[in-house]
Scaffold this active site. Structure first.
Site, PDB file in Angstrom:
ATOM      1  CD  GLU A  45       0.403 -25.346 -13.580  1.00  0.00           C
ATOM      2  OE1 GLU A  45      -0.134 -26.605 -13.285  1.00  0.00           O
ATOM      3  OE2 GLU A  45      -0.100 -24.547 -14.118  1.00  0.00           O
ATOM      4  CB  CYS A  54       5.119 -17.005 -14.332  1.00  0.00           C
ATOM      5  SG  CYS A  54       3.679 -16.793 -13.670  1.00  0.00           S
ATOM      6  CD  GLU A  56       4.889 -14.211 -18.391  1.00  0.00           C
ATOM      7  OE1 GLU A  56       4.938 -15.350 -17.904  1.00  0.00           O
ATOM      8  OE2 GLU A  56       3.857 -14.123 -18.643  1.00  0.00           O
ATOM      9  CB  CYS A  87       0.681 -12.831 -13.372  1.00  0.00           C
ATOM     10  SG  CYS A  87       2.281 -12.973 -12.544  1.00  0.00           S
ATOM     11  CB  CYS A  90       5.436 -12.053 -14.784  1.00  0.00           C
ATOM     12  SG  CYS A  90       5.808 -13.916 -14.374  1.00  0.00           S
TER      13      CYS A  90
HETATM   14  N1  THU Z   1       1.166 -18.237 -15.687  1.00  0.00           N
HETATM   15  C1  THU Z   1       2.362 -17.774 -16.644  1.00  0.00           C
HETATM   16  O1  THU Z   1       3.155 -18.824 -16.767  1.00  0.00           O
HETATM   17  N2  THU Z   1       2.539 -16.457 -16.948  1.00  0.00           N
HETATM   18  C2  THU Z   1       1.546 -15.602 -16.514  1.00  0.00           C
HETATM   19  O2  THU Z   1       1.909 -14.251 -16.498  1.00  0.00           O
HETATM   20  C3  THU Z   1       0.495 -16.014 -15.717  1.00  0.00           C
HETATM   21  C4  THU Z   1       0.151 -17.266 -15.454  1.00  0.00           C
HETATM   22  C5  THU Z   1       0.954 -19.681 -15.481  1.00  0.00           C
HETATM   23  C6  THU Z   1       1.209 -19.827 -13.850  1.00  0.00           C
HETATM   24  C7  THU Z   1       0.375 -21.082 -14.024  1.00  0.00           C
HETATM   25  O3  THU Z   1       1.366 -22.311 -14.109  1.00  0.00           O
HETATM   26  C8  THU Z   1      -0.636 -20.999 -15.028  1.00  0.00           C
HETATM   27  O4  THU Z   1      -0.219 -20.039 -15.847  1.00  0.00           O
HETATM   28  C9  THU Z   1      -2.013 -20.696 -14.580  1.00  0.00           C
HETATM   29  O5  THU Z   1      -1.994 -19.648 -13.469  1.00  0.00           O
END
Ligand code: THU
Length: 130
Positions: A45, A54, A56, A87, A90
């Site tokens: 983040e 993300c 992935e 998500c 991804c």
């Molecule tokens: N996030 C992931 O790392 N992978 C996903 O498929 C869904 C969301 C992360 C992004 C962000 O840092 C946190 O989860 C909250 O959305």
């Protein structure tokens, strides 16, 4: 399956390194490539929220940097119940390197898990041929 357990352990371990001070939602991802190697990634983040990415995506980047191009299995670990699924963005990124029947395991720390096929997560995926 032992490689499934290995993928889970790899994803669980990297989840601890997530940089997620804003959402506090830690995600670990591990992808098995067709060269037999496992590549890992965590979510990263940023204070400028939209600049984060993300787990992935991190794992895919590690795989490509190492010279691999085909994903044969994926494991994502979160603390969610039910376990969090990749998500939309991804799903598209995974689909670039996976096949329709590639297993995508979503798991949590309580041992709950569900296995999706890539084409269940992203039916009718956009491919270069489109
Ligand atoms: N996030 C992931 O790392 N992978 C996903 O498929 C869904 C969301 C992360 C992004 C962000 O840092 C946190 O989860 C909250 O959305």
């Amino acid at each position: 399956m032992s490689h499934q357990k290995n993928l889970y352990n790899a994803a669980k371990a990297v989840m601890k390194n997530a940089h997620a001070p804003y959402s506090n939602y830690h995600v670990g991802a591990a992808v098995l490539a067709d060269n037999g190697q496992t590549y890992i990634g965590a979510n990263v983040e940023n204070a400028s929220y939209p600049e984060g990415w993300c787990a992935e995506t991190s794992a895919i980047a590690a795989m490509v940097a190492a010279g691999a191009k085909r994903i044969t299995e994926v494991c994502v670990v979160t603390k969610s119940d039910p376990p969090g699924t990749p998500c939309g963005g991804c799903r598209q990124r995974l689909s670039e390197f996976a096949s329709a029947d590639t297993p995508v395991h979503v798991t949590n720390l309580d041992g709950k898990s569900h296995t999706w096929r890539m084409d269940e997560l992203l039916p009718g995926a956009f491919k270069l041929k489109d």
